[in-house]
Design a protein around this motif. Sequence first.
Motif, short mmCIF file in Angstrom:
data_model
loop_
_atom_site.label_atom_id
_atom_site.label_comp_id
_atom_site.label_asym_id
_atom_site.label_seq_id
_atom_site.Cartn_x
_atom_site.Cartn_y
_atom_site.Cartn_z
N PRO A 79 0.81 -1.22 0.00
CA PRO A 79 0.00 0.00 0.00
C PRO A 79 0.84 1.27 0.00
CG PRO A 79 0.13 -0.89 2.21
CD PRO A 79 0.81 -1.89 1.32
N THR A 80 0.22 2.34 -0.43
CA THR A 80 0.84 3.66 -0.30
C THR A 80 0.67 4.12 1.14
OG1 THR A 80 -1.20 4.85 -0.81
CG2 THR A 80 0.21 4.25 -2.69
N PHE A 81 1.33 5.20 1.47
CA PHE A 81 1.20 5.75 2.82
C PHE A 81 -0.26 6.08 3.13
CE2 PHE A 81 1.17 9.43 5.73
CZ PHE A 81 1.81 8.87 6.82
N THR A 82 -0.95 6.74 2.19
CA THR A 82 -2.35 7.11 2.40
C THR A 82 -3.22 5.88 2.63
OG1 THR A 82 -2.14 9.14 1.10
CG2 THR A 82 -4.36 8.26 1.39
N GLU A 83 -2.98 4.84 1.85
CA GLU A 83 -3.75 3.60 2.02
C GLU A 83 -3.46 2.96 3.38
OE1 GLU A 83 -3.95 2.35 -2.73
OE2 GLU A 83 -2.32 1.63 -1.45
N ALA A 84 -2.20 3.02 3.78
CA ALA A 84 -1.83 2.46 5.08
C ALA A 84 -2.47 3.26 6.22
CB ALA A 84 -0.31 2.44 5.23
N VAL A 85 -2.53 4.59 6.06
CA VAL A 85 -3.18 5.44 7.06
C VAL A 85 -4.63 5.00 7.25
CG1 VAL A 85 -4.06 7.77 7.53
CG2 VAL A 85 -1.70 7.46 6.77
N GLU A 86 -5.33 4.76 6.15
CA GLU A 86 -6.73 4.34 6.24
C GLU A 86 -6.88 3.01 6.97
OE1 GLU A 86 -9.49 5.97 5.62
OE2 GLU A 86 -8.24 7.71 5.16
N ARG A 87 -5.94 2.10 6.75
CA ARG A 87 -6.01 0.80 7.43
C ARG A 87 -5.74 0.96 8.93
NH1 ARG A 87 -3.25 -3.41 3.05
NH2 ARG A 87 -4.10 -2.39 1.20
N VAL A 88 -4.83 1.85 9.27
CA VAL A 88 -4.54 2.09 10.69
C VAL A 88 -5.74 2.75 11.36
CG1 VAL A 88 -3.08 3.37 12.30
CG2 VAL A 88 -2.05 2.19 10.37
N ILE A 89 -6.36 3.70 10.68
CA ILE A 89 -7.56 4.34 11.22
C ILE A 89 -8.66 3.31 11.44
CG2 ILE A 89 -9.46 5.92 10.66
CD1 ILE A 89 -7.40 7.74 9.31
N LEU B 196 -8.29 0.21 11.98
CA LEU B 196 -7.88 -0.68 13.06
C LEU B 196 -8.17 -0.08 14.43
CD1 LEU B 196 -6.30 -3.27 13.94
CD2 LEU B 196 -4.22 -1.87 13.86
N HIS B 197 -7.93 1.23 14.57
CA HIS B 197 -8.03 1.86 15.89
C HIS B 197 -9.34 2.61 16.14
CE1 HIS B 197 -3.90 0.96 17.00
NE2 HIS B 197 -3.49 1.41 15.82
N SER B 198 -10.09 2.89 15.10
CA SER B 198 -11.26 3.76 15.26
C SER B 198 -12.31 3.19 16.20
CB SER B 198 -11.90 4.04 13.89
OG SER B 198 -12.28 2.83 13.26
N GLY C 183 -11.84 2.05 19.04
CA GLY C 183 -11.54 2.47 20.41
C GLY C 183 -11.57 3.97 20.59
N TRP C 184 -11.82 4.71 19.52
CA TRP C 184 -11.90 6.17 19.62
C TRP C 184 -13.32 6.60 19.95
CZ3 TRP C 184 -8.93 6.97 14.38
CH2 TRP C 184 -7.55 6.73 14.61
N LYS C 185 -13.46 7.75 20.53
CA LYS C 185 -14.79 8.25 20.91
C LYS C 185 -15.63 8.47 19.65
CE LYS C 185 -13.34 10.70 25.09
NZ LYS C 185 -13.28 12.03 25.78
N PRO C 186 -16.89 8.02 19.66
CA PRO C 186 -17.78 8.26 18.52
C PRO C 186 -17.92 9.75 18.25
CG PRO C 186 -18.72 6.63 20.01
CD PRO C 186 -17.54 7.23 20.72
N ALA C 187 -17.81 10.13 17.02
CA ALA C 187 -17.95 11.54 16.61
C ALA C 187 -16.96 12.45 17.31
CB ALA C 187 -19.38 12.03 16.87
N GLY C 188 -15.83 11.85 17.76
CA GLY C 188 -14.83 12.65 18.46
C GLY C 188 -13.90 13.41 17.54
N GLY C 189 -13.94 13.09 16.25
CA GLY C 189 -13.13 13.82 15.29
C GLY C 189 -11.71 13.31 15.15
N THR C 190 -11.37 12.21 15.83
CA THR C 190 -9.99 11.72 15.78
C THR C 190 -9.61 11.26 14.38
OG1 THR C 190 -10.15 11.02 18.09
CG2 THR C 190 -8.33 10.13 16.80
N ALA C 191 -10.48 10.48 13.76
CA ALA C 191 -10.19 9.98 12.41
C ALA C 191 -10.06 11.14 11.43
CB ALA C 191 -11.29 9.03 11.95
N LYS C 192 -10.94 12.13 11.56
CA LYS C 192 -10.87 13.30 10.68
C LYS C 192 -9.57 14.06 10.89
CE LYS C 192 -13.36 17.53 9.43
NZ LYS C 192 -14.55 18.38 9.72
N ALA C 193 -9.15 14.20 12.15
CA ALA C 193 -7.90 14.90 12.44
C ALA C 193 -6.71 14.16 11.83
CB ALA C 193 -7.72 15.04 13.95
#
Length: 296
Positions: A7-17, A19-21, A23-33
């Motif tokens: 994958p490209t870096f951008t594609e890898a970022v999406e996979r990491v997001i 993977l972790h999303s 555990g992130w707060k719903p509508a907390g904006g972490t993925a968007k950030a």
Amino acid sequence: MEEHCTPTFTEAVERVIALHSGGWKPAGGTAKAWRNQLAMHAAPLADKRIDKITSGDVLAVLEPIWLTIPQMAKKQRHRISAVMKWAIAHGYRQDNPAGDPIAAALPKQRSGKHHRALPAEEVPDVLASVRSSSAWPGTKLAFELLAYTACRSGEVRLATWPEINPEKRIWTIPAERTKTSAEHRVPLTDASLRVLAAAKEFSAKSGLIFPSATGRAQNTSNLSKLLLDLNAGMVPHGLRSSFRSWAASSTNYPWEIAEMALGHNVGSRAERAYLRTDLLEKRAKLMQDWADFLNH
């Protein structure tokens, strides 16, 4: 690992997001950030294959913001490192180019107490306080131009009229007065031109735009003392941090536009050799948006 599967870096970022999303707060904006801030500050990595990214590539995106917006820079390094650790775990690479070795190549970040800055939203109030203060007009006008241009204090204090081209709306700071030892063209907004027009009443025979009351160059402490007297909670250099944070969080301009606006070198030395423009027109739009923000 077959090349077309890497994958490209951008594609890898999406996979990491992904993977972790969970555990992130719903509508907390972490993925968007993650998406927005990596797209802005790590744009040169976006289309690179995850196994082809080097420590030099990571350094090139971190170094320009390491001292100007240190907290953001630390976040970006942490995020890039997380993506690289994911890549290692999945067999795409064996090392982390954002890991500990890169720390030796980054400058030591200064304590915030040396360059106190305010959130961008508070800068308009400081501008208003400066305008209504009883300080020497040349000092007040110098601070205004400092705010509108996000230049360094010395560049403003020692500015001379021959550097200004009002018709082309450009202030050209000569190489000997810039930190990078390279000529820096600064786009002048309507607000900046108004400041310069007002400064003509106080300019000195020496050609200085913002002389002291005695006609000499203003002392390095004049602007700092003005802000201290006003209990502004910031230092002159902090305006650059306020501008950079605003540009990072409130605009869609690529990171290199904001870095060039601050007079920073962008990219590696080799990359700069092929960059034949200083992106003046795009920087002019950015600085006009900044001036509009300060005067809203």
